[in-house]
Write a protein that holds these residues in place. Structure first.
Motif, short mmCIF file in Angstrom:
data_model
loop_
_atom_site.label_atom_id
_atom_site.label_comp_id
_atom_site.label_asym_id
_atom_site.label_seq_id
_atom_site.Cartn_x
_atom_site.Cartn_y
_atom_site.Cartn_z
N LEU A 71 69.53 23.26 47.69
CA LEU A 71 68.48 22.57 46.94
C LEU A 71 67.29 22.36 47.86
CD1 LEU A 71 70.50 19.85 44.99
CD2 LEU A 71 69.85 22.14 44.23
N PHE A 72 66.12 22.51 47.29
CA PHE A 72 64.89 22.34 48.05
C PHE A 72 63.94 21.46 47.27
CE2 PHE A 72 60.49 23.94 48.82
CZ PHE A 72 60.35 23.49 50.12
N GLU A 73 63.51 20.36 47.89
CA GLU A 73 62.54 19.44 47.29
C GLU A 73 61.22 19.57 48.03
OE1 GLU A 73 64.15 15.52 47.50
OE2 GLU A 73 66.06 16.08 46.57
N HIS A 74 60.13 19.65 47.27
CA HIS A 74 58.80 19.81 47.87
C HIS A 74 57.84 18.86 47.17
CE1 HIS A 74 55.48 22.84 49.28
NE2 HIS A 74 55.51 21.74 50.00
N HIS A 75 57.12 18.08 47.97
CA HIS A 75 56.22 17.06 47.44
C HIS A 75 54.95 17.09 48.28
CE1 HIS A 75 55.46 12.46 46.72
NE2 HIS A 75 54.60 13.22 46.06
N PHE A 76 53.77 17.13 47.63
CA PHE A 76 52.52 17.22 48.39
C PHE A 76 51.36 16.68 47.59
CE2 PHE A 76 53.51 21.20 46.29
CZ PHE A 76 52.38 21.44 45.54
N GLN A 103 67.32 32.21 41.84
CA GLN A 103 66.85 30.86 42.07
C GLN A 103 66.22 30.31 40.79
OE1 GLN A 103 64.10 31.57 45.26
NE2 GLN A 103 65.64 31.35 46.85
N THR A 104 66.35 29.02 40.60
CA THR A 104 65.78 28.39 39.41
C THR A 104 65.06 27.10 39.78
OG1 THR A 104 67.86 27.21 39.01
CG2 THR A 104 67.54 29.31 37.86
N VAL A 105 64.07 26.75 38.97
CA VAL A 105 63.37 25.48 39.15
C VAL A 105 64.08 24.42 38.32
CG1 VAL A 105 61.21 24.23 38.77
CG2 VAL A 105 61.15 26.60 39.59
N ARG A 106 64.57 23.38 38.98
CA ARG A 106 65.24 22.28 38.26
C ARG A 106 64.24 21.31 37.66
NH1 ARG A 106 70.49 19.54 41.11
NH2 ARG A 106 71.91 21.31 41.04
N TYR A 107 63.14 21.12 38.39
CA TYR A 107 62.27 20.02 37.99
C TYR A 107 60.87 20.26 38.55
CZ TYR A 107 60.70 15.16 37.45
OH TYR A 107 60.02 14.02 37.08
N VAL A 108 59.86 19.96 37.76
CA VAL A 108 58.47 19.99 38.22
C VAL A 108 57.73 18.83 37.57
CG1 VAL A 108 56.31 21.28 38.34
CG2 VAL A 108 58.46 22.52 38.35
N GLU A 109 56.93 18.14 38.34
CA GLU A 109 56.00 17.18 37.76
C GLU A 109 54.75 17.15 38.63
OE1 GLU A 109 57.10 13.05 37.68
OE2 GLU A 109 58.24 13.20 39.54
N GLY A 110 53.63 16.79 38.00
CA GLY A 110 52.38 16.76 38.73
C GLY A 110 51.36 15.91 38.02
N VAL A 151 35.87 19.08 41.82
CA VAL A 151 35.56 18.63 43.18
C VAL A 151 35.71 17.11 43.24
CG1 VAL A 151 33.77 18.45 44.95
CG2 VAL A 151 34.03 20.56 43.63
N GLY A 152 36.47 16.61 44.18
CA GLY A 152 36.77 15.19 44.31
C GLY A 152 38.16 14.83 43.83
N SER A 153 38.82 15.73 43.09
CA SER A 153 40.17 15.44 42.58
C SER A 153 41.18 15.37 43.70
CB SER A 153 40.61 16.52 41.58
OG SER A 153 39.77 16.57 40.46
N VAL A 154 42.25 14.61 43.45
CA VAL A 154 43.45 14.65 44.27
C VAL A 154 44.59 15.15 43.38
CG1 VAL A 154 45.17 13.33 45.57
CG2 VAL A 154 42.73 12.82 45.84
N ILE A 155 45.26 16.20 43.83
CA ILE A 155 46.38 16.79 43.08
C ILE A 155 47.67 16.37 43.75
CG2 ILE A 155 47.49 18.96 42.41
CD1 ILE A 155 44.68 20.26 42.63
N GLU A 156 48.62 15.90 42.94
CA GLU A 156 49.95 15.58 43.47
C GLU A 156 51.00 16.34 42.67
OE1 GLU A 156 52.57 11.78 45.03
OE2 GLU A 156 51.07 11.44 43.44
N VAL A 157 51.89 17.03 43.38
CA VAL A 157 52.93 17.83 42.75
C VAL A 157 54.24 17.62 43.51
CG1 VAL A 157 53.75 20.18 42.24
CG2 VAL A 157 51.33 19.62 41.93
N ARG A 158 55.34 17.57 42.75
CA ARG A 158 56.65 17.67 43.39
C ARG A 158 57.57 18.48 42.48
NH1 ARG A 158 59.40 11.59 43.35
NH2 ARG A 158 59.45 11.28 41.09
N TYR A 159 58.44 19.25 43.11
CA TYR A 159 59.35 20.09 42.34
C TYR A 159 60.63 20.30 43.14
CZ TYR A 159 57.69 23.93 45.36
OH TYR A 159 57.36 24.72 46.43
N MET A 160 61.67 20.74 42.44
CA MET A 160 62.96 21.04 43.06
C MET A 160 63.41 22.44 42.64
SD MET A 160 66.70 19.20 42.69
CE MET A 160 66.29 17.77 43.68
N VAL A 161 63.88 23.20 43.60
CA VAL A 161 64.40 24.54 43.34
C VAL A 161 65.85 24.60 43.78
CG1 VAL A 161 64.25 27.00 43.96
CG2 VAL A 161 62.16 25.68 43.52
#
Length: 660
Positions: A71-76, A103-110, A151-161
């Motif tokens: 499992l791999f979790e990525h958050h940025f 491989q499959t994506v279990r979860y994505v949110e942003g 321009v000026g936005s902040v993007i937040e994403v996290r997902y699990m593979v």
């Protein structure tokens, strides 16, 4: 567009994925935004950055239960600073697969954060914005675009593979095209799995912690295992900038890599996944698409080679005959591989093949003539160099031939009929290669180094009339890789198109009587000659301005960065001689001209010499650049960059002639 490549396809196959809920217990909190992050307009550590990663956290671990998948979790979080950063809101998650599992994506949110009308506005990622893309037989992509990015936005994403491939644990790349304020990665590895862990790149870790977790992993109902818990981080990570004269960025980008070596089963049996080099050598000798193909090629070419070399007794001349024969026999389909695709039988019937089919045929042909020849596997310049510590066969993507005649050793590549005997293409210069000997204990590593230079001699013999017009003759003699590149260009474009493009490149100059000599004689230098007529830049009737670098003028320094952490790699040594002679009328005098200059690199690394003499109304200018090495290390970079600066500066200078 951000592309997240999670891990290479590997050999070990485990079960089918099970969909579970994401966990995300560690790292920084999700959904927390600050006014300081929204107010940020310029990243102080890199004011040119279009966007910056404010924070990044990743964690990889083997699932405690289910199918024991990775499992791999990525958050940025990414801050968009300029219009050039708007594409950072488009994402592709790489998902490896083979015929049976993937491989499959279990979860994505942003969420995208913007500050509007005195308030923080949140725009959440919707499922309708996500879709799957079938890429090829080895990979798919999960793609999505974040909403309301400006321009000026902040993007937040996290997902699990989730991945069933455990041969390679997830690699973590600290560097990317964006600078990062902070990047951290955790890896929790059960003690039953042994991985080789390697740090790559030139950046130093600001966190490097390893601890032991007791009984953190349960394999089956009764077997529990401890885990090694790794924490790595780097603060203020600079963006990785691709520069001229470098091999693949994957060679230098700062990252953590893992490779499975063995698994200790609960029954006490240990299964090894990393072979020794002798194991790999033996496997390749018997491989259906490698060693067995040499035997098949020997049967195909044996009679032809016997007839070709029947009256030739000298081994070197015999080898050259065979090399030339294979060069002309095959056409290369431009596919790189250490393994054959269709096999040498089909390739020989079609007379077209990949690099393996051609060069394994070359090895077989040399062996059938009684010569000591073997294949050498290597990684081309767009690949990471292979590790010599432990075998990773997938690191290699090309094969050439090695032949030993007396005390001489030659490397050969039959994919081009423009390469002289013993000269291999520059794509092969990327560290050392592995010679896979036909004899059990004689396989070894061999140096893969150029025996030729990128060399040319340019000569202009010019005369100026009283009105400032110039007429004369020019010649360009190309050697080694310079000649090979020009022959390739002429072959691909056609002679007429090549000459027309050259004439267009000379701008206001009039080119006539253009000839090319030794185009088909690859063992000889390639010579171009032509007549040239050009008008000097006239400021007034009594003053003539002339830049003597009519060809190959350096306008900018290609070594742009003040510092460089990775080598400057030209592929092969470089030598350029530029000789310019101008006879001018007695009515003129040389009023302004550049001073003589010379600069030598440390440790005989090369030199640059510029000299100009003016005698009896004749200007003679000599401009010689000699770089004796194909690769310069980072500590040699400042001196090399200084030398390049001198070349550029002198190439911009003008000769000023005035009437007496």
């Amino acid at each position: 567009m951000r592309i997240f490549s999670l891990l290479s396809i590997a050999a070990m196959l485990i079960g089918s994925p099970v969909v579970l809920l994401a966990q995300f217990h560690n790292g920084f909190p999700y959904g927390k935004i600050t006014y300081a992050e929204l107010d940020l307009t310029v990243y102080p550590n890199d004011t040119s950055a279009n966007a910056v990663v404010l924070n990044e956290f990743g964690e990889a671990y083997i699932e405690n239960g289910g199918n024991y998948n990775l499992l791999f979790e990525h958050h940025f979080k990414i801050k968009i600073l300029k219009k050039g950063g708007l594409d950072e809101g488009d994402f592709k998650i790489y998902l490896g697969k083979n015929k049976d599992i993937k491989q499959t994506v279990r979860y994505v949110e942003g969420v995208t954060y913007n500050f509007e009308n005195g308030k923080i506005k949140e725009s959440k990622l919707q499922k309708t914005s996500m879709f799957d893309e079938v890429f090829n037989e080895y990979a798919d992509f999960k793609k999505f675009t974040m909403p309301d990015v400006k321009v000026g936005s902040v993007i937040e994403v996290r997902y699990m593979v989730e991945s069933p491939f455990i041969f390679n644990f997830w690699p973590w790349k600290f560097q990317s095209d964006l600078p990062k304020k902070y990047s951290e990665f955790w890896a929790r590895i059960p003690a039953i799995y042994d991985y080789n862990i390697s740090l790559q790149g030139f950046l130093k870790l600001t966190k490097n912690d390893v601890s032991l977790q007791r009984e953190c992993f349960q394999a089956g109902a009764f077997y529990k295992s401890d885990c090694s818990f790794h924490k790595y981080a780097i603060e203020n990570v600079p963006a990785f900038i691709n520069e001229d004269f470098m091999t693949s960025r994957e060679n230098f980008i700062s990252a953590i890599n893992f490779e499975l070596t063995q698994v200790h089963g609960s029954n006490g049996v240990t299964k090894k996944y990393t072979q020794t080099w002798p194991d790999v050598d033996a496997s390749l000798r018997l491989h259906e698409n490698f060693g067995n193909q040499i035997k098949k090629a020997a049967n195909i070419f044996e009679d032809k080679i016997a007839a070709l070399t029947s009256i030739e007794k000298d081994p070197l001349k015999k080898a050259k005959l065979i090399y030339s024969y294979i060069q002309s026999f095959y056409e290369w389909n431009e596919n790189y591989s250490k393994y054959t695709e269709d096999g040498v039988k089909v390739a020989s019937e079609k007379r077209i093949g990949n690099s393996s089919e051609i060069n394994l045929s070359l090895v077989a042909a040399l062996q059938s003539a009684g010569l000591n020849a073997d294949p050498v596997i290597l990684a081309t310049r767009q690949q990471k160099p292979p590790s010599e510590l432990y075998p990773v066969v997938s690191d290699f993507n090309y094969v050439i031939a090695h032949v030993e005649i007396g005390n001489q050793k030659f490397l050969l590549d039959g994919t081009s009929n423009l390469l002289p005997f013993g000269v291999i293409p520059e794509r092969c210069f990327n560290g050392r290669g592995r010679l896979v000997s036909k004899n059990k204990d004689e396989s070894r590593w061999v140096d893969i180094l150029p025996i030729e230079k990128q060399k040319k001699k340019i000569t202009f013999l010019m005369k100026m009339d009283k009105d400032g017009g110039l007429k004369g003759e020019a010649s360009v003699i190309s050697y080694g890789y310079e000649a090979y590149d020009k022959r390739n260009a002429i072959l691909n474009k056609g002679k007429d198109v090549y000459i027309k493009e050259f004439q267009d490149k000379m701008n206001e100059a009039i080119i006539s009587d253009y000839t090319i000599k030794n185009l088909d004689s690859i063992e000889s230098p390639l010579t171009e000659k032509y007549k040239i007529e050009i008008n000097a830049e006239v400021a007034s009737a009594s003053t003539i301005f002339l830049n003597p670098f009519l060809l190959d003028r350096w306008k900018t320094n290609s070594l742009k960065s003040p510092d460089r952490l990775y080598p400057v790699d030209f592929g092969a040594p470089l030598e350029t001689s530029y000789y310019f002679v101008l006879d001018y009328p007695a009515e003129y005098m040389l009023d302004e001209f550049p001073k003589n200059a010379a600069l030598a690199l440390p440790q005989n690394g090369g030199k640059y010499i510029f000299s100009l003499t003016n005698m009896n109304n004749k200007i003679t200018m000599i401009n010689n650049l000699n770089l004796t090495k194909g690769v310069y290390l980072s500590d040699e970079y400042p001196a090399l960059r200084e030398l390049f600066n001198m070349v550029v500066q002198l190439h911009q200078t003008q000769l000023v002639l005035k009437k007496k």
